[in-house]
Design a protein around this motif. Structure first.
Motif, short mmCIF file in Angstrom:
data_model
loop_
_atom_site.label_atom_id
_atom_site.label_comp_id
_atom_site.label_asym_id
_atom_site.label_seq_id
_atom_site.Cartn_x
_atom_site.Cartn_y
_atom_site.Cartn_z
N MET A 213 0.78 -1.35 0.12
CA MET A 213 -0.08 -0.08 -0.06
C MET A 213 0.67 1.32 0.05
O MET A 213 1.84 1.32 0.70
CB MET A 213 -0.79 -0.10 1.17
CG MET A 213 -1.80 1.49 1.31
SD MET A 213 -1.05 2.77 2.26
CE MET A 213 -1.11 1.79 3.85
N LEU A 214 0.41 2.23 -0.83
CA LEU A 214 1.13 3.41 -0.74
C LEU A 214 -0.08 4.49 -0.46
O LEU A 214 -1.19 4.42 -0.89
CB LEU A 214 1.54 3.99 -2.28
CG LEU A 214 1.91 5.42 -2.36
CD1 LEU A 214 3.22 5.66 -1.69
CD2 LEU A 214 2.41 5.61 -3.66
N GLY A 215 0.16 5.25 0.46
CA GLY A 215 -0.72 6.36 1.10
C GLY A 215 -0.31 7.75 1.21
O GLY A 215 0.97 7.98 1.09
N TRP A 216 -1.23 8.53 1.10
CA TRP A 216 -1.04 10.17 1.17
C TRP A 216 -1.83 10.70 2.05
O TRP A 216 -3.05 10.75 1.81
CB TRP A 216 -1.08 10.68 -0.35
CG TRP A 216 -0.82 12.21 -0.52
CD1 TRP A 216 0.13 12.68 0.13
CD2 TRP A 216 -1.58 12.81 -1.24
NE1 TRP A 216 -0.20 14.43 -0.30
CE2 TRP A 216 -1.14 14.32 -0.97
CE3 TRP A 216 -2.72 12.98 -2.25
CZ2 TRP A 216 -1.52 15.44 -1.42
CZ3 TRP A 216 -3.18 14.09 -2.70
CH2 TRP A 216 -2.71 15.30 -2.53
N SER A 217 -1.35 11.44 2.99
CA SER A 217 -2.02 12.17 4.04
C SER A 217 -2.21 13.59 3.33
O SER A 217 -1.49 14.51 3.53
CB SER A 217 -1.16 12.47 5.17
OG SER A 217 -0.97 11.36 5.88
N ALA A 218 -3.28 13.75 2.41
CA ALA A 218 -3.68 14.95 1.59
C ALA A 218 -4.00 16.06 2.53
O ALA A 218 -3.29 17.17 2.41
CB ALA A 218 -4.77 14.67 0.66
N THR A 219 -4.71 16.05 3.64
CA THR A 219 -4.91 17.01 4.63
C THR A 219 -5.03 16.44 5.95
O THR A 219 -4.62 15.25 6.14
CB THR A 219 -6.13 17.75 4.46
OG1 THR A 219 -7.41 16.66 4.54
CG2 THR A 219 -6.34 18.13 2.93
N ASP A 220 -5.35 17.17 6.98
CA ASP A 220 -5.49 16.83 8.26
C ASP A 220 -6.45 15.67 8.71
O ASP A 220 -6.52 14.80 9.33
CB ASP A 220 -5.41 17.79 9.39
CG ASP A 220 -4.41 18.69 9.36
OD1 ASP A 220 -3.25 18.14 9.10
OD2 ASP A 220 -4.40 19.66 10.05
N TRP A 221 -7.47 15.82 7.54
CA TRP A 221 -8.57 14.89 7.70
C TRP A 221 -9.03 13.68 6.42
O TRP A 221 -9.79 13.09 6.76
CB TRP A 221 -9.97 15.80 7.82
CG TRP A 221 -10.00 16.90 6.64
CD1 TRP A 221 -9.58 18.12 6.86
CD2 TRP A 221 -10.61 16.62 5.39
NE1 TRP A 221 -9.74 18.82 5.59
CE2 TRP A 221 -10.49 18.08 4.90
CE3 TRP A 221 -11.29 15.49 4.77
CZ2 TRP A 221 -11.03 18.07 3.48
CZ3 TRP A 221 -11.81 15.67 3.72
CH2 TRP A 221 -11.94 16.89 2.74
N LEU A 222 -7.89 13.89 5.79
CA LEU A 222 -8.17 13.18 4.37
C LEU A 222 -6.87 12.55 4.13
O LEU A 222 -5.88 12.75 4.01
CB LEU A 222 -8.61 14.00 3.21
CG LEU A 222 -8.59 13.02 1.96
CD1 LEU A 222 -9.81 12.23 2.20
CD2 LEU A 222 -8.90 14.38 0.88
N LYS A 223 -6.96 10.92 4.02
CA LYS A 223 -6.12 10.09 3.46
C LYS A 223 -6.47 9.36 2.38
O LYS A 223 -7.62 8.85 2.30
CB LYS A 223 -5.52 9.16 4.60
CG LYS A 223 -4.92 9.85 5.86
CD LYS A 223 -4.50 8.89 6.69
CE LYS A 223 -3.71 9.45 8.15
NZ LYS A 223 -3.44 8.43 9.04
N LEU A 224 -5.33 9.09 1.31
CA LEU A 224 -5.79 8.55 0.07
C LEU A 224 -4.93 7.13 0.08
O LEU A 224 -3.41 7.37 0.21
CB LEU A 224 -5.55 9.49 -1.07
CG LEU A 224 -6.25 10.68 -1.07
CD1 LEU A 224 -6.12 11.39 -2.40
CD2 LEU A 224 -7.96 10.40 -1.05
N GLU A 225 -5.39 6.09 -0.04
CA GLU A 225 -4.36 4.62 -0.39
C GLU A 225 -4.78 4.13 -1.63
O GLU A 225 -5.76 4.27 -2.19
CB GLU A 225 -4.67 3.95 1.03
CG GLU A 225 -4.21 4.58 2.14
CD GLU A 225 -4.54 3.79 3.49
OE1 GLU A 225 -4.23 4.21 4.46
OE2 GLU A 225 -5.13 2.75 3.27
N ALA A 226 -3.62 3.55 -2.06
CA ALA A 226 -3.84 2.93 -3.33
C ALA A 226 -2.65 1.48 -3.22
O ALA A 226 -1.70 1.17 -2.61
CB ALA A 226 -3.30 3.41 -4.45
N GLY A 227 -3.17 0.41 -4.03
CA GLY A 227 -2.60 -0.80 -3.96
C GLY A 227 -3.51 -2.03 -3.24
O GLY A 227 -4.62 -1.85 -3.32
#
Length: 467
Positions: free
Chosen positions: A162-176
């Motif tokens: 899994m690769l994740g990105w903490s886009a904001t304090d309240w939103l995380k996006l994950e892929a894989g």
């Protein structure tokens, strides 16, 4: 005289430094000696500082080295990397009976290995985990998996990538290949299953309510193929899940958590071999067919409502009441498709069995936990009852232990856990189940008991070492 005195003191202090080399405790003693000499007027402060300056620098270096010891260094761009995993040994006993004179007892020793690493680099993060077990719903290997002692070496598979990105304090996006993001229960999703695709996680607070949202777009069957001059096209089958929920305190000692989840399987092709058709409950014997296409996921759009209420008690005790309710809003279509696709000899029996498109679970738990982090002596126990209709859930996703990877089952489960050490867990689990609708099969895929179950028992004893 002063220079002679200083040389003598230096010799004494150097001896202390020699004996204290490599040990912080001795380094502290050396500094104490110099400070004592300064306080008695034997040395001036300037002379004392000169003697202790080098030793203080060495002490700081030793402390810095101790702090970084055990940390994994991957590259300069990675802020941190954490190695984790567990090793588990298990004894397991299962037994099942059908409506005829057939029964099966199965005893086996099993083991499990999970090894992973999590990294962070700024607002990006990753999770890579390896485990045994080629099946999605089990990471276990069985003792004696070979011929006459020639046990085969086990293959290690990619469990998560899994690769994740903490886009904001309240939103995380994950892929894989991602850990299941949904707040749910084992009645619906086996704990070993992962999602493959995209995941979005929302988490924020307003007042005393912590709101959360989990959204997933997972490819259940990928590799779509379209042919311009052929009829061998293959569609993808995606799982689309949308969950919203909240955690909040009712009083100082009572808290609650609840969510609502809508899940849709996009492959709605209820024709031929793509149609779920359960077998009949009258079939008995070893290797009995449990249906013509028991893995089909046509006509599955579910609404799930998991919830729990926690009560803080004296002596670090907590009582938890929990439940889960699911309805397949396409249950009528799944039932009608099963009747239409069944053999002419079975259509009347399947129609007479009716449409059971709901599943529910209710339970209670008790735990004693000294701190937020698990510690030696902590324990927990929970007991629940679940009832799963044959058309309510995806038979490929329900828990592989309870009730033997099947739907159309109802029963009770007990699980207890005790922390022998901070990282050594002893677990005991026991369960009993029966077939819910006697007219239809206890249908599922990947079963460990090779019968059309009418009753089923499972006992497990585990010891797990986590690192």
């Amino acid at each position: 005289m002063k220079s002679i005195k200083l040389r003598g003191v230096c010799a004494a202090v150097s001896g202390a430094l020699l004996f204290g080399f490599g040990a912080n405790a001795m380094a502290d003693s050396t500094v104490d000696i110099v400070n004592a000499l300064v306080s008695k007027g034997v040395l001036t402060e300037e002379e004392g500082n000169l003697l202790t300056k080098g030793r203080e620098g060495e002490k700081v270096g030793q402390e810095k080295a101790m702090k970084t010891a055990g940390k994994i260094k991957i590259s300069d761009v990675v802020d941190s990397a954490t190695l984790y995993g567990d090793i588990r040994a298990r004894y397991e006993y299962r037994d099942g009976e059908d409506t005829g004179n057939f029964d099966e007892d199965r005893q086996r020793g099993r083991y499990k290995l999970t090894l992973g690493v999590k990294t962070t680099a700024g607002d990006f993060y990753s999770d890579i985990a390896l485990s045994m077990g080629s099946g999605g719903r089990s990471d276990n290997a069985t003792f004696g998996n070979g011929n006459n002692g020639a046990n085969s070496k086990e293959t290690v598979y990619v469990k998560r990538a899994m690769l994740g990105w903490s886009a904001t304090d309240w939103l995380k996006l994950e892929a894989g290949r991602v850990a299941n993001p949904l707040y749910t229960t084992s009645m619906v999703w086996d704990a070993d299953l992962t999602f493959e695709g995209l995941v979005e996680k929302v988490d924020f607070k307003t007042g005393n309510i912590n709101w959360f949202g989990n959204f997933a777009q997972s490819q259940y069957r990928g590799d779509r193929q379209d042919f311009s001059v052929d009829t061998s096209d293959r569609k993808t089958n995606n799982i689309l899940a949308f969950q919203g929920g909240a955690k909040f305190d009712i009083t100082d000692t009572v808290s609650a958590k609840v969510a609502a989840t809508f899940t849709k399987y996009t492959n709605d092709n209820a024709t031929g071999a793509s149609t779920f058709v359960p077998g009949l409950g009258t079939n008995t014997g070893i290797g009995t067919s449990l249906g013509s296409t028991i893995t089909a996921t046509n006509d599955l759009r579910t609404i799930e409502i998991p919830a729990e209420v926690g009560f803080k008690m004296a002596n670090n005790m907590k009582l938890n009441v929990f439940g889960d309710y699911v309805v397949n809003i396409d249950g009528d279509d799944r039932f009608d498709a099963a009747v239409a696709a069944a053999s002419s000899a079975n259509q009347a029996a399947i129609r007479a069995a009716g449409n059971d498109d709901k599943a529910w679970l209710v339970g209670i738990g008790l735990e004693q936990k000294k701190d937020k982090v698990a510690k030696q002596g902590d324990w927990s126990a929970k007991l629940w009852y679940q009832d799963v209709g044959v058309y309510a859930l995806d038979p490929n996703a329900v828990d592989s232990d309870f009730m033997d990877s099947r739907v159309n089952m109802k029963g009770i489960v007990f699980k207890g856990e005790y922390l022998w050490r901070d990282n050594v867990f002893v677990n005991l689990a026991a369960g009993h189940a029966t077939r819910k609708n006697d007219r239809l099969a206890a249908v599922g895929t990947g079963n460990d008991i090779n019968l059309n179950l009418d009753s089923y028992n499972l006992y497990q004893l585990d010891i797990t070492y986590k690192f």
